[in-house]
Design a protein around this motif. Sequence first.
Motif, PDB file in Angstrom:
ATOM      1  N   UNK A 123     -35.172  50.227  12.576  1.00 54.78           N
ATOM      2  CA  UNK A 123     -35.583  49.126  11.700  1.00 54.78           C
ATOM      3  C   UNK A 123     -34.647  47.920  11.835  1.00 54.78           C
ATOM      4  N   UNK A 124     -35.237  46.754  11.638  1.00 54.60           N
ATOM      5  CA  UNK A 124     -34.510  45.488  11.611  1.00 54.60           C
ATOM      6  C   UNK A 124     -34.894  44.784  10.318  1.00 54.60           C
ATOM      7  N   UNK A 125     -33.904  44.326   9.580  1.00 56.93           N
ATOM      8  CA  UNK A 125     -34.146  43.631   8.319  1.00 56.93           C
ATOM      9  C   UNK A 125     -33.955  42.139   8.534  1.00 56.93           C
ATOM     10  N   UNK A 126     -34.800  41.329   7.921  1.00 56.16           N
ATOM     11  CA  UNK A 126     -34.594  39.885   7.904  1.00 56.16           C
ATOM     12  C   UNK A 126     -35.056  39.340   6.573  1.00 56.16           C
ATOM     13  N   UNK A 165     -33.931  47.068   1.198  1.00 55.80           N
ATOM     14  CA  UNK A 165     -34.567  47.066   2.519  1.00 55.80           C
ATOM     15  C   UNK A 165     -33.780  47.847   3.561  1.00 55.80           C
ATOM     16  N   UNK A 166     -32.492  48.035   3.341  1.00 56.59           N
ATOM     17  CA  UNK A 166     -31.646  48.716   4.326  1.00 56.59           C
ATOM     18  C   UNK A 166     -31.794  50.220   4.181  1.00 56.59           C
ATOM     19  N   UNK A 167     -31.936  50.896   5.317  1.00 56.58           N
ATOM     20  CA  UNK A 167     -32.104  52.349   5.330  1.00 56.58           C
ATOM     21  C   UNK A 167     -31.226  52.948   6.432  1.00 56.58           C
ATOM     22  N   UNK A 168     -31.171  54.268   6.539  1.00 54.79           N
ATOM     23  CA  UNK A 168     -30.403  54.881   7.636  1.00 54.79           C
ATOM     24  C   UNK A 168     -30.900  54.475   9.020  1.00 54.79           C
ATOM     25  N   UNK A 169     -32.154  53.967   9.119  1.00 56.75           N
ATOM     26  CA  UNK A 169     -32.685  53.562  10.415  1.00 56.75           C
ATOM     27  C   UNK A 169     -32.400  52.097  10.738  1.00 56.75           C
ATOM     28  N   UNK A 170     -31.751  51.374   9.820  1.00 59.55           N
ATOM     29  CA  UNK A 170     -31.470  49.957  10.058  1.00 59.55           C
ATOM     30  C   UNK A 170     -30.411  49.825  11.148  1.00 59.55           C
ATOM     31  N   UNK A 171     -30.745  49.100  12.209  1.00 61.64           N
ATOM     32  CA  UNK A 171     -29.800  48.893  13.314  1.00 61.64           C
ATOM     33  C   UNK A 171     -29.167  47.511  13.260  1.00 61.64           C
ATOM     34  N   UNK A 172     -29.958  46.511  12.832  1.00 61.65           N
ATOM     35  CA  UNK A 172     -29.346  45.207  12.651  1.00 61.65           C
ATOM     36  C   UNK A 172     -30.159  44.373  11.673  1.00 61.65           C
ATOM     37  N   UNK A 173     -29.527  43.303  11.221  1.00 65.88           N
ATOM     38  CA  UNK A 173     -30.120  42.348  10.292  1.00 65.88           C
ATOM     39  C   UNK A 173     -30.137  40.989  10.984  1.00 65.88           C
ATOM     40  N   UNK A 174     -31.271  40.296  10.952  1.00 61.38           N
ATOM     41  CA  UNK A 174     -31.358  38.940  11.488  1.00 61.38           C
ATOM     42  C   UNK A 174     -31.232  37.957  10.335  1.00 61.38           C
ATOM     43  N   UNK A 175     -30.301  37.027  10.481  1.00 58.40           N
ATOM     44  CA  UNK A 175     -30.152  35.972   9.482  1.00 58.40           C
ATOM     45  C   UNK A 175     -30.272  34.636  10.203  1.00 58.40           C
ATOM     46  N   UNK A 176     -31.050  33.737   9.625  1.00 58.29           N
ATOM     47  CA  UNK A 176     -31.393  32.470  10.287  1.00 58.29           C
ATOM     48  C   UNK A 176     -31.081  31.324   9.325  1.00 58.29           C
ATOM     49  N   UNK A 210     -25.389  45.840  12.647  1.00 58.84           N
ATOM     50  CA  UNK A 210     -24.982  44.538  13.165  1.00 58.84           C
ATOM     51  C   UNK A 210     -25.700  43.421  12.416  1.00 58.84           C
ATOM     52  N   UNK A 211     -25.001  42.313  12.256  1.00 60.23           N
ATOM     53  CA  UNK A 211     -25.575  41.108  11.671  1.00 60.23           C
ATOM     54  C   UNK A 211     -25.794  40.112  12.805  1.00 60.23           C
ATOM     55  N   UNK A 212     -27.049  39.853  13.110  1.00 62.24           N
ATOM     56  CA  UNK A 212     -27.403  38.942  14.200  1.00 62.24           C
ATOM     57  C   UNK A 212     -27.703  37.568  13.596  1.00 62.24           C
ATOM     58  N   UNK A 213     -26.840  36.610  13.895  1.00 66.88           N
ATOM     59  CA  UNK A 213     -26.969  35.266  13.354  1.00 66.88           C
ATOM     60  C   UNK A 213     -27.724  34.398  14.352  1.00 66.88           C
ATOM     61  N   UNK A 214     -28.971  34.081  14.024  1.00 67.66           N
ATOM     62  CA  UNK A 214     -29.847  33.292  14.895  1.00 67.66           C
ATOM     63  C   UNK A 214     -29.642  31.817  14.546  1.00 67.66           C
ATOM     64  N   UNK A 215     -29.024  31.041  15.452  1.00 67.33           N
ATOM     65  CA  UNK A 215     -28.469  29.741  15.070  1.00 67.33           C
ATOM     66  C   UNK A 215     -28.979  28.527  15.866  1.00 67.33           C
ATOM     67  N   UNK A 216     -30.236  28.437  16.203  1.00 69.73           N
ATOM     68  CA  UNK A 216     -30.667  27.260  16.977  1.00 69.73           C
ATOM     69  C   UNK A 216     -30.569  25.949  16.206  1.00 69.73           C
ATOM     70  N   UNK A 217     -30.512  26.029  14.862  1.00 68.14           N
ATOM     71  CA  UNK A 217     -30.475  24.810  14.055  1.00 68.14           C
ATOM     72  C   UNK A 217     -29.088  24.536  13.462  1.00 68.14           C
ATOM     73  N   UNK A 218     -28.071  25.232  13.926  1.00 67.99           N
ATOM     74  CA  UNK A 218     -26.739  25.099  13.320  1.00 67.99           C
ATOM     75  C   UNK A 218     -26.284  23.651  13.231  1.00 67.99           C
TER      76      UNK A 218
END
Length: 394
Positions: A123-126, A165-176, A210-218
């Motif tokens: 799972x991936x949470x966003x 939303x986070x569970x044992x199957x959560x591998x990463x979180x996308x934050x934008x 992992x926290x994946x920071x998606x930053x095209x608009x930084x």
Amino acid sequence: MIATRLRESLDSSICIRDIFEDGKKMADIYGWENIFNFSIGNPSVNPPAIVNESMKKILDSEDPRTLHSYPANVGYPDVREHIAEYLNKTYDCQYDENGIAMTSGAAAALTILCNTLLDQGDEVVTFAPYFWEYKSYVESFYGKLVPALCNKETLQPDPVTFEAAISPRTRFVIINTPNNPTGAVYTEDSIQTVCGILERKQEQYGHPIYLVSDEPYRLLTYDIEVPYLTHYYRNTIVVYSYSKALSVPGERIGYIAMEPCVQDMENLFSGITASIRYLGYVNAPTLQQRMLLYCADASVDIGIYKKTRDILYAGLTEIGYTCIHPDGAFYLFVKSLMEDDAAFCEAAKEERILMAPGTAFYGPGWVRISYCVPDETVRNALPGFRRLFDRYHS
């Protein structure tokens, strides 16, 4: 026949592309100048002059055979080192070239990470509203995208739904952040809350999240600072694209960045390297990589977007629309005048106004307006927005 899983993941993308195609048909009838197309986030500001100048210089000065040959899958070492140095200087980080992988933009970077990190059923949470293609990226690798909500008044992440939303199957979180579709910039308090929850969940489940920071608009922010997430959470992976900062979305150049402190970083980087090959990217474009030796610290004139934002926001709120003031990117999230936001977007076409329904972004009841358009487009569209508003408030 397209598989059901893929068909469902494409629905939102097709919806918005259909709006774009409708705009072309309308333009054939009425002329482009009479169509107010706010549907697509295509940069409208010219790239900095250094972009073209550096490409010309590279083409004229570097050996053609070398320039157009295969580099390492993760990119040229000197380009990666240059980006690491820029990030360290700008954000007080500890990157080195061994944690930088050049990619064909942020979309490729996210796909590469999905291939590297996900097994079937992971799972991936966003945070919703979110960029619609996150779902297709995750589901293409048989993962599941799990949305957490944002506060409807502030558009900041809601900690209660996030933790649930986070569970044992959560591998990463996308934050934008700055966010597409809302233009919201998540505050330092919000970031600290999110990272605190992740720390607890990592400890609870006994594996990294992992926290994946998606930053095209930084770099597209207006009088506000965007927190750099590596300062708040060790296991942060930054995904970046130069599409918006340099107005070069067609060039497809970006990177994945990890500091040495990221858990299992060496294996992760090996997986990223392999994924770049196996997914068929092979390497990021070579000319665009070399360009970054000159342009990594450049940016478009964001004052142009800010001016357009201010005209649009002031105009719509004066009419009576409910809008949440955007601090970044080039999107405005506006409350739909109908319960069915897709139907409202259809009704807006009668005024030759094209918008994207919020349902496509897991934000039902709202619409996204992309204001990366000339000022006169906004000014000329406001009378149509007023007629539309009066129609539903008469």
